[in-house]
Design a protein around this motif. Structure first.
Motif, PDB file in Angstrom:
ATOM      1  N   GLU A  96       0.822  -1.212   0.000  1.00 33.81           N
ATOM      2  CA  GLU A  96       0.000   0.000   0.000  1.00 33.81           C
ATOM      3  C   GLU A  96       0.850   1.254   0.000  1.00 33.81           C
ATOM      4  O   GLU A  96       0.484   2.275  -0.577  1.00 33.81           O
ATOM      5  CB  GLU A  96      -0.922   0.026   1.223  1.00 33.81           C
ATOM      6  CG  GLU A  96      -2.079  -0.948   1.175  1.00 33.81           C
ATOM      7  CD  GLU A  96      -3.037  -0.724   2.324  1.00 33.81           C
ATOM      8  OE1 GLU A  96      -3.835   0.222   2.248  1.00 33.81           O
ATOM      9  OE2 GLU A  96      -2.968  -1.480   3.307  1.00 33.81           O
ATOM     10  N   TYR A  97       1.988   1.162   0.678  1.00 30.25           N
ATOM     11  CA  TYR A  97       2.869   2.330   0.764  1.00 30.25           C
ATOM     12  C   TYR A  97       4.302   1.862   0.976  1.00 30.25           C
ATOM     13  O   TYR A  97       4.559   0.740   1.411  1.00 30.25           O
ATOM     14  CB  TYR A  97       2.455   3.240   1.934  1.00 30.25           C
ATOM     15  CG  TYR A  97       2.615   2.601   3.296  1.00 30.25           C
ATOM     16  CD1 TYR A  97       3.820   2.670   3.995  1.00 30.25           C
ATOM     17  CD2 TYR A  97       1.561   1.907   3.893  1.00 30.25           C
ATOM     18  CE1 TYR A  97       3.974   2.083   5.243  1.00 30.25           C
ATOM     19  CE2 TYR A  97       1.708   1.315   5.137  1.00 30.25           C
ATOM     20  CZ  TYR A  97       2.906   1.406   5.805  1.00 30.25           C
ATOM     21  OH  TYR A  97       3.068   0.811   7.041  1.00 30.25           O
ATOM     22  N   THR A 129       2.674   6.514  -1.350  1.00 28.20           N
ATOM     23  CA  THR A 129       1.684   5.684  -2.017  1.00 28.20           C
ATOM     24  C   THR A 129       1.692   6.052  -3.500  1.00 28.20           C
ATOM     25  O   THR A 129       2.285   7.058  -3.892  1.00 28.20           O
ATOM     26  CB  THR A 129       0.270   5.906  -1.436  1.00 28.20           C
ATOM     27  OG1 THR A 129      -0.213   7.190  -1.865  1.00 28.20           O
ATOM     28  CG2 THR A 129       0.293   5.854   0.093  1.00 28.20           C
ATOM     29  N   SER A 154       2.499  12.166  -5.360  1.00 33.41           N
ATOM     30  CA  SER A 154       3.693  11.322  -5.478  1.00 33.41           C
ATOM     31  C   SER A 154       4.410  11.503  -6.813  1.00 33.41           C
ATOM     32  O   SER A 154       5.636  11.382  -6.886  1.00 33.41           O
ATOM     33  CB  SER A 154       3.323   9.850  -5.278  1.00 33.41           C
ATOM     34  OG  SER A 154       2.919   9.621  -3.950  1.00 33.41           O
ATOM     35  N   LEU A 193      -3.248   3.816   7.530  1.00 34.19           N
ATOM     36  CA  LEU A 193      -1.829   3.781   7.210  1.00 34.19           C
ATOM     37  C   LEU A 193      -0.986   4.229   8.395  1.00 34.19           C
ATOM     38  O   LEU A 193       0.072   3.665   8.678  1.00 34.19           O
ATOM     39  CB  LEU A 193      -1.529   4.663   5.998  1.00 34.19           C
ATOM     40  CG  LEU A 193      -2.153   4.278   4.663  1.00 34.19           C
ATOM     41  CD1 LEU A 193      -1.574   5.129   3.541  1.00 34.19           C
ATOM     42  CD2 LEU A 193      -1.949   2.802   4.354  1.00 34.19           C
TER      43      LEU A 193
END
Length: 617
Positions: free
Chosen positions: A552-553, A566, A588, A603
């Motif tokens: 996920e990250y 992410t 990102s 998260l």
């Protein structure tokens, strides 16, 4: 009577001497505010913050100097020394912030105090000359005022001090009051534009009302993320002893070149690396665990998030997989162009295999890389191939844009004055070309090392990785170099992995553009060796050859900040207990600041658990 008059005269002279230094230091502080554009309102607030910080600093200095006043005339020279140190430190901090985006911090102090730091520092003549000139100016300034004030009559001293007291004391009191309460209000609102401007101010101490507002007015401030970990906490690592099922004694070769970002590994700059990628798998969206060497290499060698660095350094704890490979009869070879005393890898990643380290090379970075690669080649030619081998080779030339004079393939001027480097500087293309020349040179060395593996029958059935500790930026996203933001340029390090020929690997869905991380390397390596444990027992990473692999990250960290990267957003927050560094959310891909988006609590809770799971509760 005469002594009393003399004492009063010196008191007045020292007070005026103190004030003229206050004005000089205030000018240096204000200079920081020009490093970032902002609205008139924010600029005015930050100007008040700068004056407030200087005033607070000088109040503390005045208190410290009180005992020294007994020395009478000697206090001027003691104070002069202190003022010169303060002002020089501000100038150094200004250029550090201008180029790298952070103030003097633990990393800078580590560099200045480490005897082995010179391996990673390449200064030209111009910065040294400029630094000497700056020191000379400040010394001259102090001597000028000491001499000038000596000729002031007492009446003039008295009148000048009175005028300056009216100009400074009461107004500065209101400046401190207004800016502290104004900052506190914007802190409650988590106003990023205001708070980010205040980060420019060295030693700024904010006043916040979070607890007070919540307790007495029921006001719930906008959330901020903190990730405070006790650096002295004992380790619980691994969670379970590692067990090997049907061991596969494969040779493992990891080649890393400092500061090589993925986007600059092309057929033009790195033909041998690109050719090697055809035999393996190149993960295009791979992220280092840090945007600085110690954090990137730590995440690579331990498979742990970089915030654990401090704990493992304090505990002098090496990576657990070394013990597993030793039990399987592995030999080890660590060849590094940089001294492994600094960063402190001899006390962390290599602590259990120090006798296998070769890191004493001479000359410029490119010359050391040549010697390192030759040392590897000689080692392989004489190696007993009956024993499995773990080998790690670390090259350094791209870090300092270092290359031989005859390798200036991409036109670059080696005589660059980095004090003139800025976002709009015409020097950037030349500097970038020097960086690409260094990559091209190391690519040649890599090609020779791969060739010797092939010639000695060690290529086909070995796990071979080519990667880097972090990336490098040339103002594409607002930063220069590394360790100052979490843009793709600084965190997307090259990552190519070639498993042994007979390994039955499964590529994860989304290859080659899915998100992967340095912390996945150890888990993948242990899977190929035959370790029975699940990665969660010893790592924050995952086996990238698991068909269900998904991330996920990617977690990335440096001395002052953490980032959760992410595919869509990069969430940035402080890893220090103070609140000077506020949360940011950025795209990102473009690294543009995003407003109105906060870090998902899911998260945040996950990374907090990951960053504490190997600490003894």
């Amino acid at each position: 009577m005469f002594k009393t008059l003399l004492h009063r005269f010196l008191e007045k002279k020292f007070a005026l001497f103190f004030k003229v230094n206050f004005f000089l230091t205030a000018l240096l502080y204000v200079a920081f505010l020009f490093l970032k554009d902002s609205s008139l309102y924010v600029s005015f607030l930050s100007f008040l913050g700068a004056l407030s910080t200087v005033a607070t600093l000088y109040i503390l200095l005045y208190i410290i100097f009180i005992p020294f006043k007994l020395i009478k005339k000697g206090v001027f020279f003691i104070a002069s020394l202190v003022f010169v140190v303060v002002d020089v430190a501000l100038v150094v901090d200004f250029f550090i912030y201008k180029i790298y985006g952070f103030h003097i911090n633990a990393m800078v102090i580590n560099i200045l105090t480490s005897p082995d730091a010179a391996d990673s520092i390449q200064l030209g003549v111009a910065p040294v000359v400029a630094f000497v000139g700056i020191i000379s100016f400040f010394i001259g300034y102090e001597l000028f005022w000491i001499k000038k004030l000596a000729s002031f009559p007492e009446e003039k001293l008295t009148n000048t001090n009175k005028k300056l007291n009216k100009l400074l004391i009461l107004p500065l009191f209101f400046v401190i009051l207004v800016e502290k309460f104004t900052y506190g209000y914007h802190d409650l609102e988590n106003d990023g534009e205001v708070l980010s401007k205040f980060r420019l101010i060295p030693l700024y101490q904010p006043l916040t009302f979070t607890v007070f507002a919540k307790k007495h007015f029921g006001y719930i401030p906008k959330p901020k993320v903190q990730n405070k970990i006790d650096k002295k906490a004992a380790l619980h690592y691994p969670l379970q002893p590692l067990e090997v099922n049907n061991p596969k004694k494969i040779n493992i070769f990891i080649f890393a070149s400092d500061a090589v970002r993925n986007s600059d590994v092309t057929k033009e700059t790195a033909p041998n690396i690109v050719a090697f990628s055809k035999d393996g798998y190149r993960f295009e969206n791979h992220r280092s665990g840090g945007n600085a060497t110690r954090f990137g290499i730590f995440s690579l060698m331990y498979g742990l998030n970089a915030t654990y660095w401090f704990n493992f350094l304090a505990a002098t704890q090496g990576p657990i997989w070394v013990e597993s490979l030793e039990k399987l009869g592995y030999d080890f070879s660590i060849i590094s162009s940089t001294n492994t005393n600094w960063p402190e890898f001899k006390k962390t990643a290599y602590i259990d295999i120090q006798n296998s380290i070769k890191d004493h090379f001479e000359g410029k970075p490119w010359q050391k890389d040549k010697q390192s690669s030759q040392a590897f080649i000689e080692f392989i030619k004489n190696y007993d191939t009956q024993k499995p081998l773990f080998s790690f080779v670390f090259l350094d030339a791209p870090h300092g844009y270092s290359f031989p004079p005859n390798e200036n393939i991409f036109p670059s001027d080696e005589k660059i004055n980095y004090l003139k480097v800025s976002k709009d500087s015409k020097l950037i293309p030349s500097i970038h070309n020097g960086y690409k020349n260094a990559i091209h040179y190391d690519d040649k060395l890599f090609g020779k090392m791969i060739q010797v593996l092939k010639e000695n029958g060690l290529y086909e059935n070995s796990l071979i990785i080519f990667t880097s500790d972090h990336g490098e930026e040339f103002y594409e996203y607002g930063g220069f170099g590394h360790n100052n933001n979490f843009s793709k340029a600084q965190t997307n390090s090259v990552f190519i992995i070639k498993p042994p020929k007979d390994s039955k690997v499964v590529l994860p869905k989304g290859f080659p553009t899915l998100l992967t991380s340095h912390v996945d390397v150890v888990a993948t390596m242990m899977y190929l060796v035959g370790v029975k444990n699940q990665p969660k027992d010893y790592s924050n990473g995952k086996n990238i050859f698991d068909k269900n692999y998904k991330r996920e990250y990617a977690f990335c960290a440096n001395w002052n900040h953490n980032a959760l990267i992410t595919p869509t957003y990069t969430y940035i927050f402080s890893n220090t207990p103070d609140k000077m560094f506020q949360n940011e959310v950025r795209e990102s891909t473009t690294y543009k600041l995003v407003k109105g988006v906060s870090i998902p609590s899911k998260l945040l809770l996950d990374v907090m658990q990951q960053n504490s799971k190997f600490l003894r509760k």
